[in-house]
Design an enzyme around this catalytic site. Structure first.
Site, PDB file in Angstrom:
ATOM      1  N   HIS A   1      34.199 -20.556 -38.830  1.00 21.84           N
ATOM      2  CA  HIS A   1      35.203 -21.580 -38.515  1.00 21.84           C
ATOM      3  C   HIS A   1      34.691 -22.995 -38.753  1.00 21.84           C
ATOM      4  O   HIS A   1      33.539 -23.311 -38.495  1.00 21.84           O
ATOM      5  CB  HIS A   1      35.745 -21.416 -37.093  1.00 21.84           C
ATOM      6  CG  HIS A   1      34.749 -21.596 -35.977  1.00 21.84           C
ATOM      7  ND1 HIS A   1      34.585 -22.784 -35.318  1.00 21.84           N
ATOM      8  CD2 HIS A   1      33.893 -20.732 -35.384  1.00 21.84           C
ATOM      9  CE1 HIS A   1      33.683 -22.645 -34.371  1.00 21.84           C
ATOM     10  NE2 HIS A   1      33.235 -21.422 -34.389  1.00 21.84           N
TER      11      HIS A   1
ATOM     12  N   ASP B   1      27.767 -25.097 -34.589  1.00 21.50           N
ATOM     13  CA  ASP B   1      28.806 -24.105 -34.289  1.00 21.50           C
ATOM     14  C   ASP B   1      30.123 -24.649 -34.815  1.00 21.50           C
ATOM     15  O   ASP B   1      30.698 -25.549 -34.211  1.00 21.50           O
ATOM     16  CB  ASP B   1      28.841 -23.875 -32.781  1.00 21.50           C
ATOM     17  CG  ASP B   1      29.987 -22.987 -32.331  1.00 21.50           C
ATOM     18  OD1 ASP B   1      30.599 -22.326 -33.194  1.00 21.50           O
ATOM     19  OD2 ASP B   1      30.274 -22.973 -31.124  1.00 21.50           O
TER      20      ASP B   1
ATOM     21  N   GLU C   1      39.297 -21.753 -34.033  1.00 20.25           N
ATOM     22  CA  GLU C   1      38.438 -20.804 -33.311  1.00 20.25           C
ATOM     23  C   GLU C   1      38.081 -21.292 -31.914  1.00 20.25           C
ATOM     24  O   GLU C   1      38.040 -20.500 -30.972  1.00 20.25           O
ATOM     25  CB  GLU C   1      37.146 -20.545 -34.104  1.00 20.25           C
ATOM     26  CG  GLU C   1      36.346 -19.338 -33.600  1.00 20.25           C
ATOM     27  CD  GLU C   1      35.411 -19.624 -32.431  1.00 20.25           C
ATOM     28  OE1 GLU C   1      34.911 -18.656 -31.823  1.00 20.25           O
ATOM     29  OE2 GLU C   1      35.166 -20.809 -32.111  1.00 20.25           O
ATOM     30  N   GLU C   2      37.809 -22.584 -31.783  1.00 19.18           N
ATOM     31  CA  GLU C   2      37.301 -23.073 -30.491  1.00 19.18           C
ATOM     32  C   GLU C   2      38.334 -22.971 -29.367  1.00 19.18           C
ATOM     33  O   GLU C   2      37.999 -23.147 -28.204  1.00 19.18           O
ATOM     34  CB  GLU C   2      36.780 -24.514 -30.622  1.00 19.18           C
ATOM     35  CG  GLU C   2      35.486 -24.649 -31.445  1.00 19.18           C
ATOM     36  CD  GLU C   2      34.256 -24.008 -30.796  1.00 19.18           C
ATOM     37  OE1 GLU C   2      34.364 -23.499 -29.661  1.00 19.18           O
ATOM     38  OE2 GLU C   2      33.193 -24.001 -31.441  1.00 19.18           O
TER      39      GLU C   2
ATOM     40  N   ASP D   1      28.997 -16.317 -36.902  1.00 18.84           N
ATOM     41  CA  ASP D   1      29.055 -17.417 -35.930  1.00 18.84           C
ATOM     42  C   ASP D   1      27.706 -17.504 -35.221  1.00 18.84           C
ATOM     43  O   ASP D   1      26.917 -16.560 -35.220  1.00 18.84           O
ATOM     44  CB  ASP D   1      30.209 -17.180 -34.939  1.00 18.84           C
ATOM     45  CG  ASP D   1      30.770 -18.485 -34.377  1.00 18.84           C
ATOM     46  OD1 ASP D   1      30.034 -19.498 -34.368  1.00 18.84           O
ATOM     47  OD2 ASP D   1      31.933 -18.487 -33.940  1.00 18.84           O
TER      48      ASP D   1
HETATM   49 ZN   LIG Z   1      31.687 -20.797 -33.025  1.00 19.70          ZN
END
Ligand SMILES: [Zn+2]
Length: 348
Positions: A73, A190, A224-225, A245
């Protein structure tokens, strides 16, 4: 079969550029477009966006009886303007899950829906030690005690509105990227680190003239978050999904910044056993040192697809990231290992 070689300077440079593109969830278009531009150099890929804004890539394989997918992501943690305070400063609402204290002192850019971006910083509303004494250390950091001080002349709601700022404007935290001794320190590794690994894997395959064994779909997701990034966007005949991830590093974890990790369980429960076993075998065959770990407070886009009804095997791999959802850090070794693992999977 030996794996194709990885262009590590490319990987690091791509990652640095991607990290420097603000992309809080809901406002990730520029990061998606940057990734699309990088992948456009490989004519074997067909690309499109879904209506949600994720980047969907189709990569023909030698076979297509068991099509596969990889996802990472491009959206990150961030914030939105919740309110303009009477003193002209901004109250925030969080995008994604993080502790409020992790953003104190961070530089920010506010993106007004109309007008130029405005710079500022996240501060405690009682930030001066000379004025507030012990309260500076004793105040709990939360949505009421932290505010944005804007680098424009404002001391009222009207002044701030004059710069185009309104409730609902996106706020991005400075990524503060630094590359030292192979370490990459930045917010938002991330999951931009894994987007970079996937792009580097495509480049390595392309330059070696290699084709994936199975038709392979890549999704660079953009929600995604907040939990539903890859919930949609895969073809109906998909057989396997490997989410790429970050691995969670800290006391009690096996993951570290120098290795890739296979996550076998997180907050969403166990991943698919046979696909996980296959990934272990692939790593062992290629002498990729890896860790196996469980992440206590974690969910992935693989689970998002499962929850949405995706009938595929799902596994999760990724590089160890220290201080995740904080001021993060990883090492090039972990990015190389992750990219090698992706290559081994593509060629299996
Ligand atoms: Zn992530």
């Amino acid at each position: 079969m030996p794996l194709p070689s990885i262009d590590v300077p490319f990987l690091t440079d791509f990652l640095t550029e991607l990290l420097n593109i603000p992309s809080p969830t809901g406002y990730a278009e520029k990061a998606i477009a940057f990734t699309e531009d990088a992948l456009a150099k490989f004519p074997e890929l067909t690309m499109r966006r879904n209506r949600k804004g994720a980047l969907l890539v189709e990569w023909p394989g030698k076979q297509q009886n068991e099509p596969r997918a990889l996802t990472a992501h491009a959206d990150t943690l961030g914030a939105m303007v919740k309110d303009i305070k009477p003193n002209g400063r901004l109250k925030l609402t969080q995008i994604g899950g993080y502790a409020w204290n992790t953003i104190e002192g961070e530089g920010v850019t506010v993106f007004p829906s109309r007008g130029e971006p405005v710079r500022g910083v996240v501060l405690l509303n009682m930030s001066s030690g000379h004025v507030f004494g012990r309260q500076v250390s004793e105040t709990k950091r939360d949505e009421d005690s932290l505010e944005i001080r804007l680098d424009v002349r404002t001391s009222s709601v009207e002044d701030t509105r004059g710069f185009g700022i309104q409730i609902g404007d996106f706020v991005a935290f400075d990524p503060r990227v630094e590359v030292t001794n192979g370490f990459i320190r930045s917010r938002h590794l991330d999951d931009k680190a894994c987007v970079a690994c996937i792009v580097a894997a495509v480049k390595a395959m392309h330059e070696a003239g290699l084709t994936p064994t199975q038709r392979t779909h890549l999704m660079i997701s953009n929600y995604e978050e907040v939990g539903h990034g890859a919930a949609t966007g895969f073809p109906a005949d998909l057989s396997e999904l490997v989410a790429v991830d970050m691995a969670a590093v800290g006391g009690g974890q096996t993951s570290d910044e120098f290795h890739a990790t296979l996550c076998v369980k997180d907050s969403g429960g166990p991943y698919h056993y046979e696909l996980s076993q296959k990934l272990r075998r692939l790593a062992e065959d290629q002498a990729i040192e890896y860790k196996v770990d469980i992440y206590p407070y974690y969910g992935s886009d693989g689970e998002a697809y499962w929850r949405a009804g995706g009938d595929v095997a799902v596994a999760l791999i990724g590089p160890g990231v220290d201080a995740s959802h904080n001021y993060e850090r990883t090492h090039t070794d972990a990015l190389i290992a992750t990219t090698q693992w992706i290559l081994a999977y593509l060629l299996s």
